[in-house]
Design an enzyme around this catalytic site. Structure first.
Site, PDB file in Angstrom:
ATOM      1  N   ARG A   1       3.899 -38.924 -24.073  1.00  0.00           N
ATOM      2  CA  ARG A   1       3.410 -39.126 -25.253  1.00  0.00           C
ATOM      3  C   ARG A   1       4.819 -39.702 -25.970  1.00  0.00           C
ATOM      4  O   ARG A   1       4.919 -40.854 -26.641  1.00  0.00           O
ATOM      5  CB  ARG A   1       3.165 -37.839 -26.098  1.00  0.00           C
ATOM      6  CG  ARG A   1       1.566 -37.328 -25.925  1.00  0.00           C
ATOM      7  CD  ARG A   1       0.850 -36.646 -27.076  1.00  0.00           C
ATOM      8  NE  ARG A   1       1.704 -35.642 -27.052  1.00  0.00           N
ATOM      9  CZ  ARG A   1       0.579 -33.606 -26.301  1.00  0.00           C
ATOM     10  NH1 ARG A   1      -0.897 -34.721 -25.513  1.00  0.00           N
ATOM     11  NH2 ARG A   1       1.116 -33.334 -26.190  1.00  0.00           N
TER      12      ARG A   1
ATOM     13  N   PHE B   1     -10.213 -41.912 -25.846  1.00  0.00           N
ATOM     14  CA  PHE B   1     -10.290 -40.119 -25.636  1.00  0.00           C
ATOM     15  C   PHE B   1      -9.621 -40.149 -25.851  1.00  0.00           C
ATOM     16  O   PHE B   1      -8.330 -38.654 -25.318  1.00  0.00           O
ATOM     17  CB  PHE B   1     -10.153 -39.445 -23.667  1.00  0.00           C
ATOM     18  CG  PHE B   1     -10.933 -41.337 -23.259  1.00  0.00           C
ATOM     19  CD1 PHE B   1     -12.364 -40.296 -22.665  1.00  0.00           C
ATOM     20  CD2 PHE B   1     -10.887 -42.085 -22.648  1.00  0.00           C
ATOM     21  CE1 PHE B   1     -13.162 -41.309 -21.737  1.00  0.00           C
ATOM     22  CE2 PHE B   1     -12.045 -42.765 -22.135  1.00  0.00           C
ATOM     23  CZ  PHE B   1     -13.088 -42.124 -21.574  1.00  0.00           C
TER      24      PHE B   1
ATOM     25  N   ASP C   1     -13.009 -41.312 -29.925  1.00  0.00           N
ATOM     26  CA  ASP C   1     -13.308 -40.675 -28.748  1.00  0.00           C
ATOM     27  C   ASP C   1     -15.280 -40.111 -29.589  1.00  0.00           C
ATOM     28  O   ASP C   1     -15.565 -40.377 -30.522  1.00  0.00           O
ATOM     29  CB  ASP C   1     -13.105 -38.776 -29.609  1.00  0.00           C
ATOM     30  CG  ASP C   1     -13.263 -37.675 -28.239  1.00  0.00           C
ATOM     31  OD1 ASP C   1     -12.209 -37.068 -28.055  1.00  0.00           O
ATOM     32  OD2 ASP C   1     -14.240 -37.035 -28.155  1.00  0.00           O
ATOM     33  N   SER C   2     -15.392 -39.247 -28.583  1.00  0.00           N
ATOM     34  CA  SER C   2     -17.324 -39.343 -28.758  1.00  0.00           C
ATOM     35  C   SER C   2     -18.136 -38.148 -29.130  1.00  0.00           C
ATOM     36  O   SER C   2     -19.217 -37.920 -29.822  1.00  0.00           O
ATOM     37  CB  SER C   2     -18.059 -38.880 -27.754  1.00  0.00           C
ATOM     38  OG  SER C   2     -17.711 -38.173 -26.363  1.00  0.00           O
TER      39      SER C   2
ATOM     40  N   ALA D   1     -16.948 -44.668 -25.503  1.00  0.00           N
ATOM     41  CA  ALA D   1     -15.691 -44.924 -24.586  1.00  0.00           C
ATOM     42  C   ALA D   1     -16.084 -46.582 -24.674  1.00  0.00           C
ATOM     43  O   ALA D   1     -15.548 -47.537 -24.613  1.00  0.00           O
ATOM     44  CB  ALA D   1     -14.884 -44.474 -23.624  1.00  0.00           C
TER      45      ALA D   1
ATOM     46  N   ASP E   1      -6.988 -41.896 -21.299  1.00  0.00           N
ATOM     47  CA  ASP E   1      -6.599 -40.644 -20.835  1.00  0.00           C
ATOM     48  C   ASP E   1      -7.802 -39.614 -21.369  1.00  0.00           C
ATOM     49  O   ASP E   1      -8.155 -38.625 -21.961  1.00  0.00           O
ATOM     50  CB  ASP E   1      -5.686 -39.658 -22.370  1.00  0.00           C
ATOM     51  CG  ASP E   1      -4.955 -38.626 -21.071  1.00  0.00           C
ATOM     52  OD1 ASP E   1      -5.842 -37.649 -20.158  1.00  0.00           O
ATOM     53  OD2 ASP E   1      -4.379 -37.595 -22.162  1.00  0.00           O
TER      54      ASP E   1
ATOM     55  N   CYS F   1      -6.211 -36.816 -14.504  1.00  0.00           N
ATOM     56  CA  CYS F   1      -6.311 -35.394 -14.841  1.00  0.00           C
ATOM     57  C   CYS F   1      -7.363 -34.155 -13.650  1.00  0.00           C
ATOM     58  O   CYS F   1      -6.890 -33.548 -14.210  1.00  0.00           O
ATOM     59  CB  CYS F   1      -6.091 -34.194 -16.434  1.00  0.00           C
ATOM     60  SG  CYS F   1      -8.037 -34.612 -16.746  1.00  0.00           S
TER      61      CYS F   1
END
Length: 393
Positions: free
Chosen positions: A212, A228, A250-251, A280, A297, A337
């Protein structure tokens, strides 16, 4: 101190001789009578020679090694390991007035396989990933308070979703020490709310702190899209970096609420930011000519090896859409990730997406997890976060 023993098949001790902290079920020849899930056990060669001590569990990973010396796994053991972990975080400069959010224990990376501890101000959020750590939670909580010298007044236990469900442990998320204090933490001078009660993981993704900060350096004058976004971490760093506008997607409605709260905490009334609750791919399809800095991300596409093929397809499709839509001269921060996805596999998926777009793309940075998520050199599986910063002509 000697515990009940697990004896390995002949020749199966080699990985332990190289200090790898897992014993797989297929390596076991026999167990002493009465061993139960979560017990501390001694791991021995087929002829009975001690190799390691650790927590036993049912499953593919049968023993999570805690030490290669014969010793008691008690509060003194946890205090010693936690003290060393805390000293490392202090030496990294993570504990200071403008930063009180960090990972204190990163499982095998801190020689505490099966344990994760994140700190947010005066609260530690503890996650057990093994029955043995679940049964040790009270010792761990007490030791946490002791070794941090009064810095921590609350320890929240949150393991309902991280323990093997077949173990039937029925963990209850609750405070072991203290109670609710404040959920506002500070990272590099920026404030954010952490929902450790209902949020994902421990409530915030401290593993992206350094990344970040890097994005902040690139944000000036740019139109930023944070996909996200979860709690909006990249978004408020981009705003501090003087981005022209920042859009968060974001969902999850809860994630959008948290993002808006975090932006308001740091930049009240700032009209540069908008948040959108949307899928997305649906959102990316409609962004032609809008953004010259995009952050991808996503949550883990592959939590297990069985999902690897579909995960790589997902990363390729997602990045291909970003390459298609980003403005010329744009910068793409893209991450995985998924522990099951290697650096090489992720890079190949992104390469394939770039080739599909036909655009000129250059790698500016190759990113990973920060130093408070250390990787045990004998356990390369601990390196889970992969990232690329790309310049797209």
């Amino acid at each position: 101190m000697a515990y009940k023993r697990i004896l390995l098949k002949r020749g199966k001790e080699d990985s332990l001789r190289r200090f790898h902290p897992w014993v797989f079920s297929g390596a076991i020849a026999r167990l002493d009578d009465g061993i139960e899930e979560g017990d501390v056990v001694d791991v021995c060669t087929n002829d009975g020679k001690f190799i390691a001590v650790g927590h036993y569990q049912i499953g593919s990973i049968a023993v999570r090694v805690l030490d290669f010396a014969q010793r008691a796994i008690d509060k003194a053991f946890f205090a010693e390991r936690l003290q060393k972990a805390f000293q490392l975080r202090k030496s990294l400069g993570l504990i200071r007035p403008d930063n009180n959010a960090f990972r204190l224990v990163h499982g095998e990376g801190d020689f505490l396989s099966g344990l994760v501890v994140d700190v947010y101000g005066s609260t530690a959020v503890v996650q057990a990933h093994s029955p043995g750590m679940h049964f040790s939670r009270d010792m761990i909580a007490s030791a946490l308070v002791d070794v941090t010298g009064g810095m921590l007044s609350n320890v929240y236990y949150k393991s309902e979703t991280t323990l093997p469900y077949k173990a039937e442990l029925d963990p209850q998320n609750d405070y072991i020490v203290g109670g609710y204090d404040t959920n506002i933490a500070v990272e590099n001078g920026l404030r954010f709310r952490v929902d450790w009660l209902r949020g994902q993981k421990t409530g915030f993704f401290v593993d992206q702190r350094d990344n970040r900060s890097l994005l902040e350096r690139y944000a000036q004058g740019r139109s930023v899209l944070n996909m996200f976004c979860y709690t909006g971490g990249f978004s408020f760093y981009a705003m501090r970096g003087s981005a022209r506008l920042v859009h968060s997607v974001d969902s999850s409605a809860k994630a959008i609420q948290l993002t808006n709260e975090n932006v308001e905490l740091n930049f009240p009334g700032d009209g540069r930011h908008q948040a959108f609750e949307d899928d997305a791919f649906k959102f990316l399809n409609g962004i032609d000519g809008k953004y010259d800095l995009i952050v991808l991300d996503p949550p883990a596409f592959a939590k297990h090896k069985s999902a690897l093929k579909n995960a790589l397809v997902g990363y390729r499709k997602l990045n291909a859409k970003a390459f298609e839509k980003i403005l010329p001269g744009g910068i793409l921060f893209t991450f995985s990730c998924s522990q099951a996805v290697s650096k090489e596999q992720f890079r190949l998926a992104v390469f394939s997406a770039a080739a599909q777009s036909g655009r000129k793309v250059r790698i500016l940075h190759q990113l990973t997890q920060p130093a408070d998520h250390p990787v045990n050199i004998y356990h390369p599986e601990g390196e889970y976060l992969k990232g690329l910063v790309l310049y797209v002509e």
